[in-house]
Scaffold this motif. Structure first.
Motif, mmCIF file in Angstrom:
data_model
loop_
_atom_site.group_PDB
_atom_site.id
_atom_site.type_symbol
_atom_site.label_atom_id
_atom_site.label_comp_id
_atom_site.label_asym_id
_atom_site.label_seq_id
_atom_site.Cartn_x
_atom_site.Cartn_y
_atom_site.Cartn_z
ATOM 1 N N ALA A 23 0.840 -1.207 0.000
ATOM 2 C CA ALA A 23 0.000 0.000 0.000
ATOM 3 C C ALA A 23 0.874 1.256 0.000
ATOM 4 O O ALA A 23 0.615 2.201 -0.758
ATOM 5 C CB ALA A 23 -0.936 -0.010 1.210
ATOM 6 N N THR A 26 2.365 1.858 -3.370
ATOM 7 C CA THR A 26 1.379 2.393 -4.304
ATOM 8 C C THR A 26 1.260 3.906 -4.151
ATOM 9 O O THR A 26 1.123 4.632 -5.132
ATOM 10 C CB THR A 26 -0.005 1.732 -4.075
ATOM 11 O OG1 THR A 26 0.139 0.327 -4.297
ATOM 12 C CG2 THR A 26 -1.060 2.298 -4.991
ATOM 13 N N ILE A 27 1.331 4.377 -2.919
ATOM 14 C CA ILE A 27 1.235 5.811 -2.651
ATOM 15 C C ILE A 27 2.458 6.530 -3.204
ATOM 16 O O ILE A 27 2.351 7.526 -3.914
ATOM 17 C CB ILE A 27 1.082 6.084 -1.133
ATOM 18 C CG1 ILE A 27 -0.238 5.513 -0.637
ATOM 19 C CG2 ILE A 27 1.184 7.580 -0.840
ATOM 20 C CD1 ILE A 27 -0.356 5.452 0.875
ATOM 21 N N ILE A 116 -6.280 -3.990 -0.137
ATOM 22 C CA ILE A 116 -5.122 -3.097 -0.257
ATOM 23 C C ILE A 116 -5.560 -1.720 -0.731
ATOM 24 O O ILE A 116 -5.029 -0.711 -0.271
ATOM 25 C CB ILE A 116 -4.061 -3.699 -1.209
ATOM 26 C CG1 ILE A 116 -3.458 -4.944 -0.584
ATOM 27 C CG2 ILE A 116 -2.973 -2.692 -1.521
ATOM 28 C CD1 ILE A 116 -2.463 -5.663 -1.480
ATOM 29 N N SER A 117 -6.542 -1.670 -1.626
ATOM 30 C CA SER A 117 -6.968 -0.357 -2.139
ATOM 31 C C SER A 117 -7.564 0.509 -1.028
ATOM 32 O O SER A 117 -7.295 1.709 -0.968
ATOM 33 C CB SER A 117 -7.952 -0.504 -3.300
ATOM 34 O OG SER A 117 -9.136 -1.143 -2.884
ATOM 35 N N THR A 120 -4.681 1.645 1.142
ATOM 36 C CA THR A 120 -3.933 2.697 0.441
ATOM 37 C C THR A 120 -4.626 4.044 0.610
ATOM 38 O O THR A 120 -3.971 5.047 0.948
ATOM 39 C CB THR A 120 -3.785 2.349 -1.056
ATOM 40 O OG1 THR A 120 -3.102 1.098 -1.167
ATOM 41 C CG2 THR A 120 -3.016 3.419 -1.798
ATOM 42 N N LYS A 121 -5.937 4.079 0.418
ATOM 43 C CA LYS A 121 -6.694 5.336 0.577
ATOM 44 C C LYS A 121 -6.570 5.874 1.997
ATOM 45 O O LYS A 121 -6.368 7.066 2.211
ATOM 46 C CB LYS A 121 -8.168 5.124 0.220
ATOM 47 C CG LYS A 121 -8.420 4.994 -1.246
ATOM 48 C CD LYS A 121 -9.895 4.785 -1.522
ATOM 49 C CE LYS A 121 -10.114 4.542 -3.001
ATOM 50 N NZ LYS A 121 -11.495 4.240 -3.329
ATOM 51 N N GLU A 124 -3.062 7.203 2.656
ATOM 52 C CA GLU A 124 -2.879 8.502 1.991
ATOM 53 C C GLU A 124 -3.440 9.619 2.860
ATOM 54 O O GLU A 124 -2.825 10.681 2.983
ATOM 55 C CB GLU A 124 -3.576 8.509 0.632
ATOM 56 C CG GLU A 124 -2.784 7.841 -0.456
ATOM 57 C CD GLU A 124 -3.478 7.904 -1.796
ATOM 58 O OE1 GLU A 124 -4.672 7.538 -1.885
ATOM 59 O OE2 GLU A 124 -2.814 8.320 -2.756
#
Length: 130
Positions: A23, A26-27, A116-117, A120-121, A124
């Protein structure tokens, strides 16, 4: 040039460490990521290396050798970490756990999301807070 963000995850679950790392990557692939497998290992790392001062500490509550609550209490005794946010990262969504850890000094509480999405959010939001 902006200083590289270092995140320190204290979690005894290897799968959770890997998902967290994915995660963060991804950021921003330049976010530094350091792990400890439990509170004792984390505190040892912080006491041995006085130069190690992460920007964010993410702490699991349910660990075997030292609970997240105990670790949080000990982290709050380290002066150089006074301004470092400690974010609880747990499977527990119990209001009692959230309230108690915030009262102990946690800056935020993240319930481990199912994807994971979603993680990740949520990360962030935490990392981009000014």
């Amino acid at each position: 040039m902006q200083e590289k963000i270092i995140c320190f995850l204290i979690d005894d679950d290897g799968d959770d460490q890997e998902i967290f790392s994915m995660a963060l990557n991804t950021i921003d692939e330049n976010i530094g990521f350091v792990t400890a497998n439990d509170g004792i290992e984390a505190l040892d790392k912080l006491h041995i290396d006085n130069a190690f001062t992460p920007h964010f500490i993410f702490l699991d509550l349910n660990m075997v050798r030292m609970s997240g609550r105990e670790c949080l209490r000990e982290l709050k005794k380290i002066p150089r970490l006074n301004n470092i946010p400690v974010i609880i990262y747990s499977t527990s969504s119990e209001q009692k756990d959230i309230t108690e850890t915030i009262m102990l000094g946690a800056a935020d509480y993240i319930v481990k999301p199912p994807s994971i999405s979603l993680l990740t959010k949520r990360l962030e939001q935490v990392l981009r807070r000014d």
